[in-house]
Design an enzyme around this catalytic site. Structure first.
Site, PDB file in Angstrom:
ATOM      1  N   ASP A  64       0.841  -1.196   0.000  1.00  0.00           N
ATOM      2  CA  ASP A  64       0.000   0.000   0.000  1.00  0.00           C
ATOM      3  C   ASP A  64       0.879   1.250   0.000  1.00  0.00           C
ATOM      4  OD1 ASP A  64      -1.983  -1.807   0.190  1.00  0.00           O
ATOM      5  OD2 ASP A  64      -2.786  -1.106   2.122  1.00  0.00           O
ATOM      6  N   ASP A 124       0.746   4.310  -2.578  1.00  0.00           N
ATOM      7  CA  ASP A 124       0.477   5.684  -2.156  1.00  0.00           C
ATOM      8  C   ASP A 124       1.564   6.642  -2.626  1.00  0.00           C
ATOM      9  OD1 ASP A 124      -1.797   4.857  -0.973  1.00  0.00           O
ATOM     10  OD2 ASP A 124      -0.989   4.818   1.079  1.00  0.00           O
ATOM     11  N   GLU A 146     -26.906 -15.752 -11.742  1.00  0.00           N
ATOM     12  CA  GLU A 146     -26.042 -14.781 -11.070  1.00  0.00           C
ATOM     13  C   GLU A 146     -26.674 -14.373  -9.752  1.00  0.00           C
ATOM     14  OE1 GLU A 146     -25.681 -11.440 -13.725  1.00  0.00           O
ATOM     15  OE2 GLU A 146     -25.156 -12.774 -15.376  1.00  0.00           O
ATOM     16  N   LYS A 184     -28.268 -11.606  -7.250  1.00  0.00           N
ATOM     17  CA  LYS A 184     -28.983 -10.341  -7.422  1.00  0.00           C
ATOM     18  C   LYS A 184     -28.432  -9.381  -6.375  1.00  0.00           C
ATOM     19  CE  LYS A 184     -33.546  -8.470  -8.327  1.00  0.00           C
ATOM     20  NZ  LYS A 184     -33.358  -7.206  -7.622  1.00  0.00           N
ATOM     21  N   ASP A 208     -27.764  -6.285  -4.149  1.00  0.00           N
ATOM     22  CA  ASP A 208     -28.739  -5.322  -3.644  1.00  0.00           C
ATOM     23  C   ASP A 208     -28.108  -3.936  -3.586  1.00  0.00           C
ATOM     24  OD1 ASP A 208     -31.120  -4.428  -2.774  1.00  0.00           O
ATOM     25  OD2 ASP A 208     -30.978  -5.286  -0.758  1.00  0.00           O
ATOM     26  N   ARG A 222     -29.942   4.688 -13.109  1.00  0.00           N
ATOM     27  CA  ARG A 222     -31.106   4.139 -13.787  1.00  0.00           C
ATOM     28  C   ARG A 222     -32.184   5.200 -13.961  1.00  0.00           C
ATOM     29  NH1 ARG A 222     -36.049   1.845 -12.537  1.00  0.00           N
ATOM     30  NH2 ARG A 222     -36.663   0.206 -13.978  1.00  0.00           N
ATOM     31  N   TYR A 255     -23.012  -6.717 -15.033  1.00  0.00           N
ATOM     32  CA  TYR A 255     -23.882  -7.841 -15.385  1.00  0.00           C
ATOM     33  C   TYR A 255     -24.513  -7.840 -16.780  1.00  0.00           C
ATOM     34  CZ  TYR A 255     -27.592  -4.737 -13.573  1.00  0.00           C
ATOM     35  OH  TYR A 255     -28.434  -3.701 -13.331  1.00  0.00           O
ATOM     36  N   LYS A 292     -36.542 -14.119  -5.696  1.00  0.00           N
ATOM     37  CA  LYS A 292     -36.296 -13.331  -4.488  1.00  0.00           C
ATOM     38  C   LYS A 292     -36.331 -14.213  -3.251  1.00  0.00           C
ATOM     39  CE  LYS A 292     -37.405  -8.938  -4.991  1.00  0.00           C
ATOM     40  NZ  LYS A 292     -36.931  -7.690  -4.682  1.00  0.00           N
ATOM     41  N   CYS A 340     -66.888   6.175   1.679  1.00  0.00           N
ATOM     42  CA  CYS A 340     -65.605   6.840   1.448  1.00  0.00           C
ATOM     43  C   CYS A 340     -65.262   7.733   2.646  1.00  0.00           C
ATOM     44  CB  CYS A 340     -65.668   7.678   0.171  1.00  0.00           C
ATOM     45  SG  CYS A 340     -64.183   8.658  -0.093  1.00  0.00           S
ATOM     46  N   CYS A 370     -64.897  13.732  -5.325  1.00  0.00           N
ATOM     47  CA  CYS A 370     -64.220  13.339  -4.086  1.00  0.00           C
ATOM     48  C   CYS A 370     -62.851  14.045  -4.043  1.00  0.00           C
ATOM     49  CB  CYS A 370     -64.066  11.816  -4.082  1.00  0.00           C
ATOM     50  SG  CYS A 370     -63.154  11.160  -2.693  1.00  0.00           S
TER      51      CYS A 370
END
Ligand code: IVH
Length: 692
Positions: free
Chosen positions: A32, A36, A119, A121, A123, A142, A230, A321, A415, A439
């Site tokens: 590292d 750096d 694959e 999914k 999150d 998106r 993906y 899911k 209602c 309404c």
């Protein structure tokens, strides 16, 4: 100067290489400290010679660029979602739909072989990355699927996203994936927040979302986001399936799921799919990041193309899911909300409880049947579940804790807003308030929908203005908007509340906002017919359906006059939609709204340009289309060829005049076209032929 240029080049190449080794391959070859030191040297050189600094310099990884406002970018292909399944049966159903879709079952002995790629999914949040000549040029969220936001400066700080590609990559292409926050980073952040006496973040997904939308990329760089890729959209490729695309993407320097850890696998059977699901259902908690299921995709592009897309999701992919987390808590009271369409939603008001990282106070009870089926009562302890949705739901009752003397819940008959008797149409789960035009939440809701961005996009008007103008009696339906006059609006008072509908404050309309509003209303008169049709809020007429209807019927009068049979002849229009359209135009109130909109000068027919899109420019020519197009759907380009007098054929032969090639067209087809000497043109060249 030249020596600075050379050294910058040397450092850039070396740092890109070490970055790839460290963040993508997990196999660093220097310490590292050494890394750096090299980075510091590069930063110093770029500071001294700003004219030599590249936007894709590895020094950009630490951020610093500020984006005032993220630019909107329209996606080349819509970023779709996936349809969800929850059990083996649904996977089997999907599989048999695929076989049907791919032509099996027409004769008893035929069957097609389908290979699947499985694959995880992830999150997180979908991202679309564009590369030109091996350099990252754009990263877009998106958004609503059609249009996203340009967050390139932030994307550059994600170490596992390459800024400069390696190997034999396509010249220009788009690659999509999921940005997420690894668990360890999420926990580190929350420890830091706790130490500062700050509220902890709710979950890695939301934290990643919040991070990506930061204006200061330096802040983004501090939170170690990660990304798996993906899907690839590219032209002139040597492979013909998704799995190979992903393995090529790894060669180009992307972080793609490793096969040896079983993050990605291939199979040709439902059993294979289920084995993958079962493995990850058990193992998911041991992953260094969160997943909410697995994704199964048809591997071959030719089959993907043949199966095509629905408006929301590709038919060739599906998500499975995992079961969501549940908790139990006390249900204090059941209240009811009236939506824009008059739909009544029962809401559970709960004793606050922590679930999947957030505090839940309210949950959806869906409808009367659900309440009856689970015998949900006020005062019960109920099970609450949180899936991917924002609003959690009540899924059952802990009857062992039910108090003595409790009574079954009786659903409202009137209602809660206007007192009308509720109706429930046959075959539908929801109760509706039928008082569409009387309404208050329905009137306001309809107008909110009417002015919304994808509908009439009236600037200067929001839900508070609508509410205020309604309360002053100036708005009762959408046509009233076009009768508003400056003199009526100036100084008018209305109330603004916070996001919880609390802490009301009085405001009054000043000259500037009145001007904005009047201009916004005036501009909206030019909004195309298809959007006006969507804006009217006819039940079941969403954006896509409105487009289809506008193209098919061309004018509102033709649509209003269409019989049920004529309606269902139009593409994608079924019984339910047809009935709803007929009901809408049958109401005198609605017809009078249309007349008033007509007098106000709104667009009640498609533009001349759109209406007359037919010609005989392609007469005598035969086309084969293959791949994915930007401007057209697959059926759309075929229809366009035909409406310009051309013929469409399914396979390439000596008689083919042109092959129109989109992205991801298989190499076999290109080879065949070359062998037969058939010219291959791209979408742009095709549009040149018909439009030029
Ligand atoms: S494929 C056209 N693969 O899930 C194919 N999506 O519910 C569309 N996601 O918006 C997506 N992991 O953000 C695909 N391995 C994966 C994924 C994945 C997560 C997300 C993606 C999409 C959402 C759909």
């Amino acid at each position: 100067m030249d020596s600075a240029r050379n050294r910058i080049h040397e450092l850039t190449t070396a740092l890109n290489e070490h970055n790839h080794r460290y963040y993508v391959l997990n196999a660093p070859s220097i310490s590292d400290y050494e890394f750096d030191q090299m980075m510091k040297e590069l930063e110093a050189l770029e500071l001294a010679h700003p004219e030599l600094a590249d936007p894709n310099s590895p020094a950009k990884r630490v951020g610093g660029d500020i984006t005032e406002k993220f630019e909107k970018v329209k996606h080349k292909y819509p970023m779709l979602s996936l349809s969800n399944t929850y059990n083996r049966e649904e996977i089997i159903e999907w599989e048999s739909r695929l076989h049907k879709g791919l032509g099996a079952g027409t004769d008893l002995f035929s069957s097609v072989e389908i290979e699947y790629v499985m694959e995880l999914k992830y999150d997180g949040l979908a991202i679309s990355l564009t590369y030109e000549n091996g350099k990252l040029v754009r990263g877009v969220t998106r958004g609503d699927g059609e249009t996203g936001e340009d967050i390139t400066a932030n994307v550059r700080t994600i170490r596992s996203i390459p800024l400069q590609l390696r190997g034999n990559h396509p010249g220009e292409f788009e690659i999509r994936g999921e940005v997420f926050m690894p668990r360890a980073e999420f926990e580190r952040l929350n420890r830091e927040r706790a130490a500062n006496g700050e509220e902890p973040y709710a979950n890695p997904r939301n934290t990643a979302a919040g991070t990506l939308k930061q204006q200061d990329s330096g802040e983004v760089a501090k939170r170690k986001l990660d990304c798996f890729l993906y899907y690839v959209y590219a032209q002139d490729v040597t492979y013909n399936n998704h799995f190979e695309a992903i393995s090529h993407a790894a060669d180009w320097g992307f972080k793609t799921p490793p096969s040896d850890l079983r993050y990605i696998e291939k199979t040709s059977s439902v059993d294979g799919i289920m084995a993958f699901i079962e493995h990850w259902d058990k193992e998911r908690h041991n992953l260094p990041f969160e997943i909410d299921g697995v994704v199964v995709k048809v591997n071959r592009y030719a089959q993907q193309e043949e199966l095509g897309l629905t408006a929301k999701s590709p038919r060739w992919a599906i998500a499975y899911k995992f079961k969501a987390e549940t908790v139990s808590t006390l249900l204090h009271k059941i209240t009811y909300q009236v939506g824009r369409t008059g739909a009544i939603t029962p809401v559970a008001n709960l004793e606050p409880v922590s679930l999947a990282g957030t505090t839940v106070k309210r949950a959806s009870l869906h409808n009367a049947d659900q309440i009856e089926k689970h015998d949900i009562r006020e005062g019960d302890f109920v099970y609450v579940e949180k899936g991917g949705e924002i609003i959690p739901k009540v899924i059952g009752v802990d009857t062992s804790r039910r108090k003595e003397g409790s009574l079954p819940h009786s659903y409202i008959a009137q209602c809660p807003e206007c007192g009308s008797s509720l109706v429930r149409r046959e075959g539908e789960a929801l109760h509706y308030c039928p008082n569409e035009n009387g309404c208050p939440p329905q009137i306001k809701g309809k107008m909110e929908h009417f002015i919304s961005r994808k509908a009439m996009n009236i600037e200067g008007m929001g839900s508070e203005t609508i509410s205020g103008l309604y309360d002053h009696g100036l708005l009762r339906n959408v046509a009233d908007i076009y009768d508003l006059r400056e003199s009526q609006l100036l100084g008018i008072e209305f109330t603004v509340s916070d996001e919880f509908g609390e802490n009301p404050k009085k405001r009054s309309m000043q000259e500037k906002s009145v001007q904005n509003l009047i201009t916004g209303i005036e501009t909206s008169k030019q909004v195309p017919f298809e959007r006006l049709l969507f804006a009217l809020g006819i039940r079941h007429v969403g954006e896509t359906v409105a487009k289809k209807l506008a193209r098919h019927f061309k004018t509102i009068d033709a649509l209003a006059a269409a019989s049920f049979d004529q309606l269902i002849e139009a593409e994608e229009i079924g019984d339910k939609i047809a009935q709803s359209i007929q009901d809408w135009f049958a109401a005198a109130d609605n017809r009078s709204i249309i007349e008033r909109l007509r007098s106000a000068g709104l667009q009640l027919e498609v533009s001349a340009e759109e209406a007359g899109a037919s010609s005989d420019k392609l007469k005598g020519l035969t086309f084969v289309v293959s791949g994915l197009f930007q401007h057209f759907s697959r059926d759309g380009i075929k229809a366009n060829i035909e409406s310009n007098g051309g013929k469409v054929s399914g396979s390439i032969s000596k008689k083919t005049s042109y092959v129109v090639a989109g992205d991801n067209m298989g190499p076999e087809k290109r080879k065949k076209a070359e062998e037969l000497g058939v010219p291959v043109i791209d979408e742009q060249a095709y549009r040149g032929m018909v439009e030029g």
